[in-house]
Design an enzyme around this catalytic site. Structure first.
Site, PDB file in Angstrom:
ATOM      1  N   SER A  66      -6.488-131.909  99.863  1.00  0.00           N
ATOM      2  CA  SER A  66      -6.914-133.266 100.190  1.00  0.00           C
ATOM      3  C   SER A  66      -6.807-133.588 101.677  1.00  0.00           C
ATOM      4  CB  SER A  66      -6.085-134.222  99.341  1.00  0.00           C
ATOM      5  OG  SER A  66      -6.443-135.539  99.544  1.00  0.00           O
ATOM      6  N   ASP A 283     -11.667-138.879 102.795  1.00  0.00           N
ATOM      7  CA  ASP A 283     -10.610-137.918 103.097  1.00  0.00           C
ATOM      8  C   ASP A 283     -11.136-136.497 102.852  1.00  0.00           C
ATOM      9  OD1 ASP A 283     -10.504-137.626 100.341  1.00  0.00           O
ATOM     10  OD2 ASP A 283      -8.329-137.539 100.253  1.00  0.00           O
ATOM     11  N   PRO A 520      10.918-141.219  96.754  1.00  0.00           N
ATOM     12  CA  PRO A 520      10.702-139.836  97.164  1.00  0.00           C
ATOM     13  C   PRO A 520       9.216-139.515  97.054  1.00  0.00           C
ATOM     14  CG  PRO A 520      11.634-139.903  94.940  1.00  0.00           C
ATOM     15  CD  PRO A 520      11.516-141.326  95.401  1.00  0.00           C
TER      16      PRO A 520
HETATM   17  P1  NG1 Z   1       3.204-139.191  97.802  1.00  0.00           P
HETATM   18  O1  NG1 Z   1       3.412-138.065  98.744  1.00  0.00           O
HETATM   19  O2  NG1 Z   1       3.872-139.017  96.444  1.00  0.00           O
HETATM   20  O3  NG1 Z   1       3.531-140.509  98.467  1.00  0.00           O
HETATM   21  C1  NG1 Z   1       0.577-139.344  98.364  1.00  0.00           C
HETATM   22  C2  NG1 Z   1       0.057-140.749  98.362  1.00  0.00           C
HETATM   23  C3  NG1 Z   1      -0.349-141.121  96.957  1.00  0.00           C
HETATM   24  C4  NG1 Z   1      -1.354-140.141  96.391  1.00  0.00           C
HETATM   25  C5  NG1 Z   1      -0.870-138.721  96.593  1.00  0.00           C
HETATM   26  C6  NG1 Z   1      -1.873-137.691  96.201  1.00  0.00           C
HETATM   27  C7  NG1 Z   1       0.829-142.643  99.710  1.00  0.00           C
HETATM   28  C8  NG1 Z   1       1.971-143.497 100.093  1.00  0.00           C
HETATM   29  N1  NG1 Z   1       1.081-141.683  98.805  1.00  0.00           N
HETATM   30  O4  NG1 Z   1       1.647-139.257  97.455  1.00  0.00           O
HETATM   31  O5  NG1 Z   1      -0.847-142.430  96.942  1.00  0.00           O
HETATM   32  O6  NG1 Z   1      -2.627-140.362  96.942  1.00  0.00           O
HETATM   33  O7  NG1 Z   1      -0.447-138.472  97.939  1.00  0.00           O
HETATM   34  O8  NG1 Z   1      -2.797-137.395  97.203  1.00  0.00           O
HETATM   35  O9  NG1 Z   1      -0.282-142.831 100.211  1.00  0.00           O
HETATM   36 ZN    ZN Z   2      -7.972-136.565  98.489  1.00  0.00          ZN
END
Ligand code: NG1
Ligand code: ZN
Length: 551
Positions: A66, A283, A520
């Site tokens: 991503s 993205d 986390p």
């Molecule tokens: P984590 O790393 O768990 O915060 C991030 C994004 C999620 C989601 C995932 C998957 C933020 C704060 N967190 O997760 O919303 O999109 O990546 O790509 O943006």
């Molecule tokens: Zn993505």
């Protein structure tokens, strides 16, 4: 017997990396691409087993990291509905990825197959649809996935090549519904439902000439490439794609939805020349979308339109169509069905958006971060709209509501063809086809935004002004063990380590309109800190003090 020796010999070629523990987090496995050969191989096995478990339905396997840097990669599974892998299987995914030897791996598989009653000698072979983003490491990881799949006897891998994450989810969903599911079918469904919405725009709606143009930042990834193809099928919209990856830029470097949303500055390829123009950023795998505009020539700051505001735009439009549909008309068509409309957010949603949505009279619910939670909640409604602030979201419609809508449209058209009520029904049907029901999709989301703005006659400026975002700040803190933080109530409260929530509360109380939480990350080895307050200085200061509590 044959199956067991096949698994042993093939897994011996994919030894797991030493000293790393992988976990199927918010979005599957993610790590430096060099560490992932064995993980992706094993996820190939998992995908085949998942297919066998579900009557040989088609399962998706997507290789992407991503918005993360180009040298990273990742892998995730799509279930037959096109949604994320059932959470119930995640512990098995973790165990598989971390099994130290072929013998351990085989043992785990035998045990799991028994426990889950997976018919290894199924009547039909397992089927897995494979996709990957533009990362250079994708090709060899794809090969590893194929090896994993073919180590389950009879399993079939169908390679869709380079696709966006939501395209792959869409294809999985479509195949399992027995409808055509090529990339061409995807483009055809998007462009025809978009056209349908454009044809239904009220004749009084006015749109300034300057607002015809849309400039899209493709994050140097797969989305820009696909949009170049899709836009040729669209009338009435002038799309310019920048950062399409063809002009030498690096994936996600100073570009893309994640960068734009977090840094709130223009991405590479954009400048003060773009003042006032409607811009959007995708993205790296095109499942996230944000809009922005450049307010003045003197700085690189932007006016951001994030996922919360996209959600608000969609909610306003759908609510309007529902109320037209339910108006007592001169028809005697029975309209006793009251569809349930629900809006789902996470703790990252700007507080001002939640206030706005509630003032509209909408039911707003919260889930933990991660589309798997949001999607599941949204599916409990006739129309469920969900978005993460970062621009990942979609709208899901219940089968029963869509059936009702089809028959309502039919009844209405037999009374007075082309009535306002019938148009509202047709618009909602078009939205259900345009928006990706499987998962958040930047391309379909973008077309829906464009159609709605045109319908409302709104500029991006007018849209931005729906409400004023509260200033916010996100920080991340590197810690030894992120599992030390445990949250509750959709991540708004930290229940561990003991005492930390009280300390956060005490800090937050010092700021007007203050709100802060920690959690986390599910994709990085960090604790994330979020704070908002009435001024940017206050939000920054609150985030900093909370970060110190975590350290
Ligand atoms: P984590 O790393 O768990 O915060 C991030 C994004 C999620 C989601 C995932 C998957 C933020 C704060 N967190 O997760 O919303 O999109 O990546 O790509 O943006
Ligand atoms: Zn993505």
């Amino acid at each position: 017997e044959q199956q067991q020796s096949l698994l042993l010999s093939s897994s011996a070629r994919f030894p797991p990396p030493q000293g790393v523990r992988l976990s199927y987090g918010t979005a599957g496995f993610r790590a430096d691409a060099g560490l992932l050969q064995s993980t992706v191989y094993r996820v190939g096995i998992l995908a085949a087993l998942r297919s066998l478990k579900l009557d040989s339905s088609v399962i998706g396997l997507m290789i992407t990291a991503s918005h993360n840097k180009e040298s990273d990669n990742g892998v995730k599974i799509a279930d037959p509905s096109g949604g994320m892998l059932s959470q119930h299987w995640e512990p098995f995914a973790d165990a598989l990825a971390n099994a130290p030897s072929p013998q351990h791996l085989l043992h785990l598989i035998i045990e799991f197959v028994e426990k889950e009653n997976i018919p290894l000698e199924g009547a039909r072979p397992a089927q897995i649809l494979l996709g990957r983003d533009t990362r250079p490491s994708g090709e060899s990881l794809l090969e590893a996935a194929k090896q994993g799949i073919s180590s389950i006897l009879g399993a079939v891998a169908i390679d869709m090549g380079i696709v966006t994450t939501p395209q792959l989810h869409w294809m999985v969903r479509a195949r399992n519904k027995g409808v055509k599911a090529s990339e061409l079918d995807y483009f055809e469904q998007l462009s025809s439902s978009f056209r349908c919405l454009m044809d239904l725009i009220p004749s009084g709606s006015t749109f300034n000439e300057v607002d015809y143009k849309l400039v899209v930042d493709g994050a140097n990834g797969v989305g820009g490439e696909k949009l170049e193809v899709l836009k040729k099928r669209l009338d009435g919209l002038a799309i310019e794609v920048r950062n399409s990856g063809k002009d030498g830029g690096v994936l996600n470097e100073g570009v893309g939805a994640d960068y734009v949303q977090k840094e709130k500055v223009v991405p590479r390829g954009f400048s003060s020349q773009d003042v006032g123009i409607r811009c959007a950023s995708l993205d790296g795998d095109a499942d996230r979308l944000v809009y922005f505009s450049v307010p003045s020539e003197s700085s690189s700051k932007i006016d951001l339109v994030d996922g919360d505001k996209m959600l608000s735009l969609f909610a306003v439009f759908i609510k309007e169509q529902l109320s037209i549909l339910n108006k007592e008309g001169h028809t005697d068509v029975n309209s006793d069905y009251q569809p349930r409309l629900g809006v789902i957010q996470t703790a990252y949603a700007n507080g001002a958006s939640t206030d706005y949505l509630r003032r509209l009279g909408l039911e707003v619910l919260f889930t933990p971060t991660g589309v798997k939670y949001l999607h599941e909640k949204a599916a409990e409604y006739d129309i469920g709209i969900y978005f993460e602030a970062n621009g990942h979201g979609t709208i899901v419609f219940s089968e029963s509501f869509l059936c009702w809508l089809e028959s309502r449209n039919y009844e209405l058209s037999s009374v007075v063809k082309g009535s306002e009520q019938q148009k509202a029904a047709l618009r909602l049907l078009a939205v259900s086809k345009l928006i990706n029901q499987a998962v958040g999709d930047a391309l379909s989301g973008l077309l829906l935004v464009e159609a709605i703005l045109r319908h409302m006659g709104w500029s991006i400026h007018r849209w931005t002004e729906l409400y004023q975002d509260l200033p916010s700040r996100q920080l991340k803190v590197k810690v030894v063990d992120r599992t030390a933080v445990v949250t509750a109530n959709a991540e708004t409260v930290a229940v561990r380590p003991p005492g930390i929530q009280e300390a956060i509360n005490a800090e937050t109380a010092k700021y007007p309109q203050g709100r802060s939480f920690i959690r986390p990350s599910g994709t990085e080895d960090v604790i994330r800190v979020y704070a908002e307050a009435s001024t940017q200085e206050a939000a920054d200061s609150l985030a900093n003090s909370v970060a110190k509590l975590v350290d």
